[in-house]
Design a protein around this motif. Structure first.
Motif, PDB file in Angstrom:
ATOM      1  N   ILE A 108       0.735  -1.638   0.009  1.00  0.00           N
ATOM      2  CA  ILE A 108      -0.153  -0.279   0.094  1.00  0.00           C
ATOM      3  C   ILE A 108       0.946   0.905  -0.111  1.00  0.00           C
ATOM      4  CG2 ILE A 108       0.273   0.354   2.656  1.00  0.00           C
ATOM      5  CD1 ILE A 108      -2.802   0.809  -0.500  1.00  0.00           C
ATOM      6  N   GLY A 109       2.125   1.375   1.191  1.00  0.00           N
ATOM      7  CA  GLY A 109       2.482   2.362   0.247  1.00  0.00           C
ATOM      8  C   GLY A 109       3.374   2.766  -0.863  1.00  0.00           C
ATOM      9  N   PRO A 110       4.158   2.278  -1.978  1.00  0.00           N
ATOM     10  CA  PRO A 110       4.316   2.240  -2.205  1.00  0.00           C
ATOM     11  C   PRO A 110       3.367   2.865  -4.087  1.00  0.00           C
ATOM     12  CG  PRO A 110       4.618   0.197  -2.957  1.00  0.00           C
ATOM     13  CD  PRO A 110       4.486   0.588  -0.972  1.00  0.00           C
ATOM     14  N   ALA A 111       1.766   1.980  -3.730  1.00  0.00           N
ATOM     15  CA  ALA A 111       0.754   1.640  -4.053  1.00  0.00           C
ATOM     16  C   ALA A 111       0.434   3.833  -4.413  1.00  0.00           C
ATOM     17  CB  ALA A 111      -0.145   1.017  -3.960  1.00  0.00           C
ATOM     18  N   ILE A 112       0.466   4.065  -2.879  1.00  0.00           N
ATOM     19  CA  ILE A 112      -0.195   5.614  -2.889  1.00  0.00           C
ATOM     20  C   ILE A 112       0.387   6.870  -2.779  1.00  0.00           C
ATOM     21  CG2 ILE A 112      -0.927   6.897  -0.395  1.00  0.00           C
ATOM     22  CD1 ILE A 112      -1.902   4.494   0.264  1.00  0.00           C
ATOM     23  N   TYR A 113       2.275   6.471  -2.910  1.00  0.00           N
ATOM     24  CA  TYR A 113       3.031   7.173  -3.703  1.00  0.00           C
ATOM     25  C   TYR A 113       3.048   7.794  -4.659  1.00  0.00           C
ATOM     26  CZ  TYR A 113       7.109   9.510  -4.931  1.00  0.00           C
ATOM     27  OH  TYR A 113       8.624  10.090  -5.126  1.00  0.00           O
ATOM     28  N   ASN A 114       3.951   6.643  -5.485  1.00  0.00           N
ATOM     29  CA  ASN A 114       3.080   6.357  -6.722  1.00  0.00           C
ATOM     30  C   ASN A 114       1.389   6.818  -7.690  1.00  0.00           C
ATOM     31  OD1 ASN A 114       5.586   4.931  -7.670  1.00  0.00           O
ATOM     32  ND2 ASN A 114       5.240   3.390  -6.459  1.00  0.00           N
ATOM     33  N   MET A 115       0.967   6.570  -6.999  1.00  0.00           N
ATOM     34  CA  MET A 115      -0.452   7.586  -7.617  1.00  0.00           C
ATOM     35  C   MET A 115      -0.529   8.901  -7.372  1.00  0.00           C
ATOM     36  SD  MET A 115      -4.755   7.222  -6.193  1.00  0.00           S
ATOM     37  CE  MET A 115      -4.082   8.826  -5.096  1.00  0.00           C
ATOM     38  N   VAL A 116      -0.539   9.232  -6.032  1.00  0.00           N
ATOM     39  CA  VAL A 116      -0.205  10.677  -5.099  1.00  0.00           C
ATOM     40  C   VAL A 116       0.927  11.582  -6.175  1.00  0.00           C
ATOM     41  CG1 VAL A 116      -0.015  12.412  -3.337  1.00  0.00           C
ATOM     42  CG2 VAL A 116      -1.623  10.404  -3.340  1.00  0.00           C
ATOM     43  N   SER A 117       1.933  11.223  -6.311  1.00  0.00           N
ATOM     44  CA  SER A 117       3.200  12.124  -6.800  1.00  0.00           C
ATOM     45  C   SER A 117       2.899  12.509  -8.392  1.00  0.00           C
ATOM     46  CB  SER A 117       4.226  10.721  -6.880  1.00  0.00           C
ATOM     47  OG  SER A 117       4.427   9.868  -6.957  1.00  0.00           O
ATOM     48  N   GLY A 118       2.097  11.075  -9.059  1.00  0.00           N
ATOM     49  CA  GLY A 118       1.937  10.938 -10.391  1.00  0.00           C
ATOM     50  C   GLY A 118       0.450  12.072 -10.557  1.00  0.00           C
ATOM     51  N   SER A 157       7.396   7.759   2.434  1.00  0.00           N
ATOM     52  CA  SER A 157       7.017   8.914   1.731  1.00  0.00           C
ATOM     53  C   SER A 157       6.054   8.958   1.205  1.00  0.00           C
ATOM     54  CB  SER A 157       7.932   8.323  -0.084  1.00  0.00           C
ATOM     55  OG  SER A 157       7.788   7.228  -0.449  1.00  0.00           O
ATOM     56  N   ALA A 158       4.758   7.270   1.274  1.00  0.00           N
ATOM     57  CA  ALA A 158       3.036   8.219   0.827  1.00  0.00           C
ATOM     58  C   ALA A 158       2.792   8.985   1.516  1.00  0.00           C
ATOM     59  CB  ALA A 158       2.468   6.337   1.060  1.00  0.00           C
ATOM     60  N   VAL A 159       2.970   8.833   3.692  1.00  0.00           N
ATOM     61  CA  VAL A 159       2.677   9.289   4.346  1.00  0.00           C
ATOM     62  C   VAL A 159       2.869  10.846   3.713  1.00  0.00           C
ATOM     63  CG1 VAL A 159       2.226   9.952   6.461  1.00  0.00           C
ATOM     64  CG2 VAL A 159       2.310   7.975   6.648  1.00  0.00           C
ATOM     65  N   LEU A 160       4.004  11.341   3.472  1.00  0.00           N
ATOM     66  CA  LEU A 160       4.292  12.678   3.243  1.00  0.00           C
ATOM     67  C   LEU A 160       3.632  13.398   2.147  1.00  0.00           C
ATOM     68  CD1 LEU A 160       8.193  12.285   4.300  1.00  0.00           C
ATOM     69  CD2 LEU A 160       6.684  13.759   5.465  1.00  0.00           C
ATOM     70  N   CYS A 161       3.543  12.499   1.347  1.00  0.00           N
ATOM     71  CA  CYS A 161       3.040  12.818  -0.081  1.00  0.00           C
ATOM     72  C   CYS A 161       1.178  12.644   0.400  1.00  0.00           C
ATOM     73  CB  CYS A 161       2.760  11.753  -1.166  1.00  0.00           C
ATOM     74  SG  CYS A 161       4.117  12.090  -2.317  1.00  0.00           S
ATOM     75  N   VAL A 162       1.287  12.331   0.949  1.00  0.00           N
ATOM     76  CA  VAL A 162      -0.611  12.823   1.179  1.00  0.00           C
ATOM     77  C   VAL A 162      -1.153  14.117   2.147  1.00  0.00           C
ATOM     78  CG1 VAL A 162      -2.852  11.236   2.164  1.00  0.00           C
ATOM     79  CG2 VAL A 162      -1.725  10.220   0.898  1.00  0.00           C
ATOM     80  N   LEU A 163      -0.212  13.849   3.309  1.00  0.00           N
ATOM     81  CA  LEU A 163       0.027  15.157   3.959  1.00  0.00           C
ATOM     82  C   LEU A 163       0.017  16.830   2.981  1.00  0.00           C
ATOM     83  CD1 LEU A 163       1.942  14.442   6.405  1.00  0.00           C
ATOM     84  CD2 LEU A 163      -0.593  14.031   6.633  1.00  0.00           C
ATOM     85  N   ARG A 164       1.186  16.524   1.991  1.00  0.00           N
ATOM     86  CA  ARG A 164       1.361  18.129   1.196  1.00  0.00           C
ATOM     87  C   ARG A 164      -0.016  18.121  -0.271  1.00  0.00           C
ATOM     88  NH1 ARG A 164       2.320  22.187  -0.797  1.00  0.00           N
ATOM     89  NH2 ARG A 164       2.932  21.936  -2.862  1.00  0.00           N
ATOM     90  N   LEU A 165      -0.808  16.408  -0.242  1.00  0.00           N
ATOM     91  CA  LEU A 165      -2.163  16.620  -1.236  1.00  0.00           C
ATOM     92  C   LEU A 165      -3.311  17.661  -0.039  1.00  0.00           C
ATOM     93  CD1 LEU A 165      -2.371  15.945  -3.978  1.00  0.00           C
ATOM     94  CD2 LEU A 165      -3.525  13.773  -3.009  1.00  0.00           C
ATOM     95  N   PHE A 166      -3.549  17.264   0.762  1.00  0.00           N
ATOM     96  CA  PHE A 166      -4.157  17.763   1.840  1.00  0.00           C
ATOM     97  C   PHE A 166      -3.778  18.770   1.704  1.00  0.00           C
ATOM     98  CE2 PHE A 166      -5.715  13.355   1.976  1.00  0.00           C
ATOM     99  CZ  PHE A 166      -7.338  13.442   1.739  1.00  0.00           C
ATOM    100  N   ARG A 167      -2.893  19.727   2.329  1.00  0.00           N
ATOM    101  CA  ARG A 167      -2.632  21.044   1.890  1.00  0.00           C
ATOM    102  C   ARG A 167      -2.375  22.239   0.825  1.00  0.00           C
ATOM    103  NH1 ARG A 167       2.783  20.831   5.165  1.00  0.00           N
ATOM    104  NH2 ARG A 167       2.140  23.007   5.146  1.00  0.00           N
TER     105      ARG A 167
END
Length: 472
Positions: free
Chosen positions: A161-171, A222-232
Motif C-alpha cells: 500500500i505504501g508504494p501504491a499510494i506514493y506513486n499515485m499521489v506523486s502522479g 514517502s506515501a504519508v508525506l505525499c498525502v499530507l502535502r496533497l491535503f494542504r
C-alpha cells in the motif's frame, strides 16, 4: 519536516516553481519539470538497486538471484495501481489546464479511495500467491534461492500500500505541474531505505527479509508525506467529504483512460515472467547477472521515462487549455532533448558497463557476461528515447489504447518467441538451455519495433480527438 528541509524545499520551488506548462517557452517548461522528476526517478530506482547491491555483497549471488526473480511478479501484480495512476494523471493534467477546480478535486478524491480498496485486495492476493508463483516459475531450490525469493516477495506485498499510494499521489502532483514535492519526499525515503538496508542486511542480519522490510517502510514514509502535502493544497483543490469518495462515473472514466496502460504493464510483466522462466533455466549465474544488468538498465532508462512523463504532462495541460500549437512545438523539443541524452548514455554504457556491473558482484564470469549484455542493449536506448516521447504524447491526450496494442505486439508476439527461438538455436555444451544473449537480443528487437510503431501511430494524429475535456 525540519527547518533545514523546509528551507531546501523553498529554494527548489523558487528555482523550478510549480510548472504551468500552458505558458512560457516549451523547452524551458520541459527542462524545468524534467530535472527534479529525473532526480526523483533516480532516487526511486535506488530502492531496488540498494537492495541488490547490499544483498549481493553481504549475502551472496544466490540472494541477488532471489531478489531479481521476484521483480517481474511484483510488476505484474501492480497492474491495477498502474491503471489508477495513469488514469488520474491524465484527468488531473487536463482538468488543471482547463482550470476546472471541481472536476479536479473530485477526480483526486475518487482516486484516493480507489487506491486504498485495490491496495487491500493486492496485499491479500500477493501474500497468498507468492509461493505458488515462484514455484511455477521453476525458481531454483539450490542454495535457498526459492525460499529467499518467496520471503522477499511476501514481505513486499504485505506492505504494498505504501508504494501504491506514493506513486499515485506523486502522479497527481506532477499532473498539476509539481515535480519538486515528490522529489523531496522520495529523497528522504531513499536515504532512509539505504540506511535501513545496511542495518537490516549487513548488521542484524536479516538477509533478503531485511532488504524487503527496509524498502516497504521507507516507501510508506514517502506515501504519508505525499498525502499530507496533497491535503494542504487548499489553493488548488478541495478535499473533503463531498470529494473524497468513490464516484462511479469518474471511476469508469479513470479506468477507461488507465486500464490500457495497466494492461500494457501487465502484458509486459507477463512477458517478463515467461522470459524469467527461461532465465531461471540457465542457472544461478545467469539469474544474478540478469539482476545486475536490469538494475543498470533501470538507470539508463530513467531519462527516457522522465521525458515521456514530462511530455505527457505538457500535452495534457495544453490540451486542457486548448493550446494545440504548443502541443506540437513541445513534442518536437521533447524528441530533441530525449535523443541527445540517450546518445550520451549509450557512450557511457559502452565505456563503463563492466564497472557498473561490478557494483553488484565481483565474480569474473558474471562480469564478462554482464558487460556483453549491456553492449547488446546499448543502441536500444536511442529507440526507447523515441518511443517514450511519442507514447507520452498519446498518453497526455488520453489516447492510451495504441500503446496497449503495441505492447502486446512487441512484448508477447515478438519478444517471447524470439527469446525462446534464439535460445533453442544457441544451445551448446556450455549453455545447454541456450545462450544468455538470446534474452537481450530479443529485448533489443522489441524496443526497436516498439519505437517504430509508436512513431507511426502518433503521426496519424488520432490522439487529437481523445481528450477528456472538450477541444474545439
Amino acid at each position: 519536516m525540519t527547518a533545514s528541509a523546509k528551507s531546501a524545499e523553498r529554494s527548489l520551488r523558487r528555482f523550478f516553481g510549480t510548472q504551468d506548462m500552458t505558458q512560457g517557452n516549451p523547452m524551458r517548461n520541459l527542462l524545468m519539470f524534467s530535472i527534479p522528476l529525473l532526480i526523483g526517478n533516480l532516487a526511486q530506482q535506488l530502492y531496488s538497486t540498494a537492495d541488490s547491491i547490499i544483498v549481493g555483497n553481504f549475502v551472496g549471488d544466490n540472494a541477488l538471484a532471489a531478489v531479481g526473480a521476484s521483480g517481474p511478479v511484483i510488476n505484474l501484480l501492480l497492474v491495477l495501481f498502474m491503471a489508477i495512476s495513469t488514469g488520474v494523471g491524465i484527468m488531473v493534467s487536463q482538468y488543471f489546464g482547463a482550470r476546472d477546480r471541481d472536476a479536479l478535486s473530485r477526480s483526486i478524491g475518487n482516486a484516493l479511495v480507489l487506491v486504498l480498496i485495490t491496495g487491500v485486495l493486492m496485499t491479500v492476493a500477493g501474500v497468498a500467491l507468492s509461493r505458488p508463483i515462484m514455484e511455477w516459475l521453476d525458481t531454483p531450490v539450490e542454495n535457498d534461492v526459492l525460499e529467499m525469493s518467496v520471503t522477499y516477495l511476501t514481505i513486499i506485498f504485505a506492505g504494498i500500500i505504501g508504494p501504491a499510494i506514493y506513486n499515485m499521489v506523486s502522479g497527481i502532483l506532477r499532473g498539476m505541474g509539481d515535480s519538486v514535492t515528490p522529489l523531496i519526499f522520495l529523497l528522504i525515503a531513499c536515504a532512509l531505505n539505504i540506511v535501513l538496508d545496511y542495518l537490516l542486511v549487513a548488521i542484524v542480519p536479516w538477509s533478503v527479509a531485511g532488504a524487503a522490510v527496509a524498502t516497504i517502510f521507507s516507501q510508506l514514509v514517502s506515501a504519508v508525506l505525499c498525502v499530507l502535502r496533497l491535503f494542504r493544497m487548499r489553493d488548488a483543490i478541495d478535499l473533503n467529504r463531498r470529494t473524497v469518495r468513490l464516484d462511479m462515473p469518474l471511476t469508469r472514466r479513470l479506468l477507461k483512460l488507465g486500464l490500457p496502460a495497466g494492461i500494457t504493464q501487465g502484458v509486459f510483466s507477463m512477458a517478463m515472467i515467461i522470459v524469467q522462466s527461461l532465465t531461471n533455466s540457465m542457472g544461478q549465474t545467469v539469474m544474478a547477472c540478469s539482476v545486475a544488468v536490469m538494475r543498470v538498465d533501470g538507470f539508463a532508462m530513467l531519462p527516457n521515462f522522465t521525458f515521456g512523463m514530462a511530455t505527457s504532462t505538457f500535452v495534457g495541460q495544453n490540451i486542457g487549455a486548448r493550446r494545440m500549437d504548443r502541443v506540437e512545438q513541445g513534442a518536437k523539443e521533447a524528441v530533441k532533448i530525449s535523443l541527445l541524452v540517450a546518445v550520451i548514455l549509450v557512450v557511457l554504457l559502452l565505456l563503463f558497463g563492466r564497472t557498473l556491473i561490478s557494483w553488484f558482484s565481483s565474480t569474473e564470469e558474471l562480469l564478462d557476461l554482464g558487460e556483453r549484455q549491456l553492449r547488446i542493449l546499448a543502441v536500444g536506448y536511442l529507440a526507447m528515447a523515441v518511443m517514450q516521447v511519442y507514447s507520452g504524447i498519446m498518453r497526455g491526450a488520453g489516447d492510451t489504447m495504441p500503446s496497449m496494442w503495441i505492447s502486446l505486439v512487441t512484448s508477447v508476439a515478438v519478444r517471447v518467441p524470439v527469446a525462446y527461438l534464439l535460445a533453442a538455436l544457441t544451445r551448446s555444451p556450455e549453455w545447454p538451455n541456450g545462450s544468455p544473449d538470446s534474452l537481450y537480443v530479443s529485448l533489443l528487437v522489441s524496443w526497436v519495433l516498439g519505437a517504430a510503431l509508436n512513431y507511426a501511430w502518433c503521426r496519424r494524429g488520432r490522439w487529437r480527438e481523445k481528450s477528456v475535456v472538450s477541444v474545439p
